[in-house]
Design an enzyme around this catalytic site. Structure first.
Site, mmCIF file in Angstrom:
data_model
loop_
_atom_site.group_PDB
_atom_site.id
_atom_site.type_symbol
_atom_site.label_atom_id
_atom_site.label_comp_id
_atom_site.label_asym_id
_atom_site.label_seq_id
_atom_site.Cartn_x
_atom_site.Cartn_y
_atom_site.Cartn_z
ATOM 1 N N LYS A 1 -23.224 27.731 24.491
ATOM 2 C CA LYS A 1 -22.760 26.712 25.446
ATOM 3 C C LYS A 1 -23.125 25.335 24.891
ATOM 4 O O LYS A 1 -24.266 24.899 24.962
ATOM 5 C CB LYS A 1 -23.383 26.892 26.830
ATOM 6 C CG LYS A 1 -22.594 26.098 27.849
ATOM 7 C CD LYS A 1 -23.351 25.299 28.799
ATOM 8 C CE LYS A 1 -23.994 24.046 28.789
ATOM 9 N NZ LYS A 1 -23.226 22.842 28.596
ATOM 10 N N GLU B 1 -36.810 24.425 23.507
ATOM 11 C CA GLU B 1 -37.117 23.272 22.647
ATOM 12 C C GLU B 1 -36.794 22.050 23.489
ATOM 13 O O GLU B 1 -35.622 21.777 23.752
ATOM 14 C CB GLU B 1 -36.241 23.278 21.383
ATOM 15 C CG GLU B 1 -36.359 24.508 20.519
ATOM 16 C CD GLU B 1 -37.683 24.589 19.786
ATOM 17 O OE1 GLU B 1 -38.381 23.573 19.691
ATOM 18 O OE2 GLU B 1 -38.022 25.693 19.318
ATOM 19 N N CYS C 1 -35.189 14.162 19.193
ATOM 20 C CA CYS C 1 -36.309 14.671 19.992
ATOM 21 C C CYS C 1 -37.643 14.283 19.365
ATOM 22 O O CYS C 1 -38.621 14.060 20.065
ATOM 23 C CB CYS C 1 -36.196 16.175 20.153
ATOM 24 S SG CYS C 1 -36.002 17.024 18.587
ATOM 25 N N GLU D 1 -39.614 9.772 27.866
ATOM 26 C CA GLU D 1 -38.709 9.889 26.722
ATOM 27 C C GLU D 1 -37.446 9.082 27.009
ATOM 28 O O GLU D 1 -36.719 9.366 27.948
ATOM 29 C CB GLU D 1 -38.330 11.364 26.497
ATOM 30 C CG GLU D 1 -37.442 11.527 25.288
ATOM 31 C CD GLU D 1 -36.998 12.975 25.068
ATOM 32 O OE1 GLU D 1 -36.656 13.650 26.050
ATOM 33 O OE2 GLU D 1 -36.998 13.408 23.899
#
Ligand code: NAD
Length: 496
Positions: free
Chosen positions: A190, A266, A301, A400
């Protein structure tokens, strides 16, 4: 010879963009018939209508994937044979490198030179690396009494679904499907609703390479529809995810509410990059710090978004950093000279600009960049920004941002630097710059992070396991450790 921007534009004119799902070896619309528009952040152009799949499509794809798995057509193929087919898949990806790079850039905004030199080759390399490994991994024979034989074997887990983000669409997907397919699983991918094009395209290449029908399926659509349906599905054995920490937590809940599928996560990061006064080369450290926040528009990331600089070199280091950032200027993403492309969509751009305002409001000093750029292109561009005078308590040091916004924090001692570095809910990566071997090792040991880079930022290759401590996730992509996620361990005890 490098393609010019107009070469890429011409290439685009000749493309036929596929937006349908891929189930059981063929492209098909969503069962509901629903679609959504894929618009390029590069300049606002319309790219394609994408199938918006949901629970009904998940049921169809999982049934197909299960059937393929049970048939053994892939799972029971000799590892050397799976290797051969997967290497052909990697070759086909490289043979279509230009088309895939163009799709990746137009879909999510990254510079075309990065798509060409990093994303597409890295995805092919991940497939090749895992393929080459699979016929070289041995199972175990246990240390048993004389009248017993203990076999410890690994078996493919079954049906694996992967939900991936938009920042490195093909690389993130390949880190999951390459080991999962090599190990013999059936796979459902996906992609992010913001970057579905390369995932859809490679489904055909997988089939062309010889991966049997039903083994590799792609379901484009939104997280709250198809993502949730896969995560709650009772017949998905493994869910592999890369994305935000908030959604990662939600997926753990879905697994608990359904069949306790293995969930590998993750997730996000807020990585510290620590420059000591005895760094071997301050100019190199400054260049790496600029790259660590500006590469891929800061949509990384592991972005080195918290730059910790020792007070005694602060005044010397800041001009080097500002100078290094000059190499990172927004430009049209199809221009081969561009180093900073477009931010993925309006929502993400608004988010980045909002954080820049929050940084100012909380008293940090914006010393470079931070403005919207190239608005006349119709694209979504922003200048990489540096904030000085940041404390680790400020919002821009804690959350973040997933954009090119660097927080510079000053420290006095190694103890203080370590305390600040680890004072985060995240633990994905960290950098440390020092000429002192003992300090480098001691500091690296103290860091609560899945990847630590010494006198560089973002090192490593397919041999390095990749993943996070704390709320950056669990499990590891890349390296042989990745096979742990897609296999079940079986102990078979035989009385002789
Ligand atoms: P996101 O969490 O918003 O979305 C990731 C994926 O999850 C998308 O495919 C999305 O459609 C899907 N999703 C959303 N809601 C869902 C739901 N309720 N159920 C199931 N699926 C759902 O993240 P993003 O904005 O696409 O990507 C950015 C994030 O990814 C950042 O936090 C970044 O740090 C992280 N990331 C982590 C790594 C890593 O390896 N640790 C690598 C790249 C990106």
């Amino acid at each position: 010879m490098t393609n010019t921007r107009s070469d890429w534009e011409q290439r685009f004119q000749s493309l036929t963009l596929e937006g349908r799902a891929f189930i059981d070896g063929q492209y098909c619309p969503a069962l509901s018939g629903d679609t959504f528009e894929c618009i390029s952040p590069v300049d606002g152009r319309f790219l394609a209508n994408i199938a918006s799949t949901d629970e009904a499509d998940a049921n169809a794809a999982v049934a197909v994937a299960r059937r393929a798995f049970e048939s053994g057509i892939w799972a029971r193929l000799a590892p050397a044979e799976r290797k051969r087919i997967l290497i052909r898949f990697a070759d086909l990806i490289l043979a279509n490198q230009e088309e895939l790079a163009l799709l990746e850039t137009l879909d999510m905004g990254k510079p075309i030179s990065d798509s060409m030199s990093i994303d597409i080759p890295a995805a092919a390399n991940a497939i090749r690396w895992n393929a080459e490994a699979i016929d070289k991994i041995y199972d175990e024979v246990a240390a048993t009494p004389h009248d017993q034989l203990g076999l410890v074997t690994r078996e493919p887990a079954g049906v694996v679904a992967a939900i991936v983000p938009w920042n490195f669409p093909l690389i993130m997907a390949s880190w999951k499907f390459a080991p999962a397919l090599a190990a013999g699983n059936s796979f459902i991918l996906k992609p992010s609703e913001k970057s579905p094009l390369t995932a859809i395209r490679i489904a055909q290449l997988a089939l062309d390479a010889g991966i049997p029908k039903g083994v590799f399926n792609v379901l484009p659509g939104f997280g709250h529809t198809i993502g949730k349906a896969l995560a709650l599905h009772m017949d998905v054995d493994v869910l592999a995810f890369t994305g935000s920490t908030a959604i990662a937590k939600q997926l753990m809940i879905y697994a608990g509410q359904s069949n306790m599928k293995r969930v590998w996560l993750e997730a996000g990061g807020k990585s510290p990059n620590v420059v000591f006064a005895d760094a071997p080369d301050l100019r190199a450290a400054a260049r790496a710090a600029a790259s660590a926040i500006a590469f891929n528009q800061g949509e990384v990331c592991t972005a080195g978004s918290r730059l910790l600089v020792e007070r005694s070199i602060r005044e010397q280091f800041i001009p080097l950093l500002v100078e290094a950032l000059q190499a990172w200027k927004p430009g049209h993403a199809l221009d081969p000279e561009t180093t900073v492309g477009a931010v993925v969509d309006q929502h993400q751009l608004d988010n980045v600009l909002r954080y820049i305002q929050v940084g100012k409001d909380q008293g940090a000093q914006l010393i470079a960049g931070g403005s919207r750029a190239l608005e006349d292109t119709g694209g979504l561009y922003v200048e990489p920004a540096i904030f000085d005078g940041v404390t680790n308590a400020m919002t821009i040091a804690r959350e973040e941002i997933f954009g090119p916004v660097l927080s510079l924090i000053t420290f006095d001692t190694a103890e203080e630097a370590l305390q600040i570095a680890n004072d985060s809910i995240f633990g994905l990566a960290a950098g440390v710059w020092t000429s002192n071997l003992s300090k480098a090792h001691t500091f690296a040991r103290g860091l609560r992070a899945g990847s630590v880079w010494v006198n560089q930022y973002d090192g490593g290759d397919m041999t390095a396991p990749f993943g996070g401590f704390k709320q950056s996730g669990n499990g590891r992509d890349k390296s042989l450790h990745a096979f742990d996620k897609y296999t079940e361990l079986k102990a078979t005890w035989i009385k002789l």
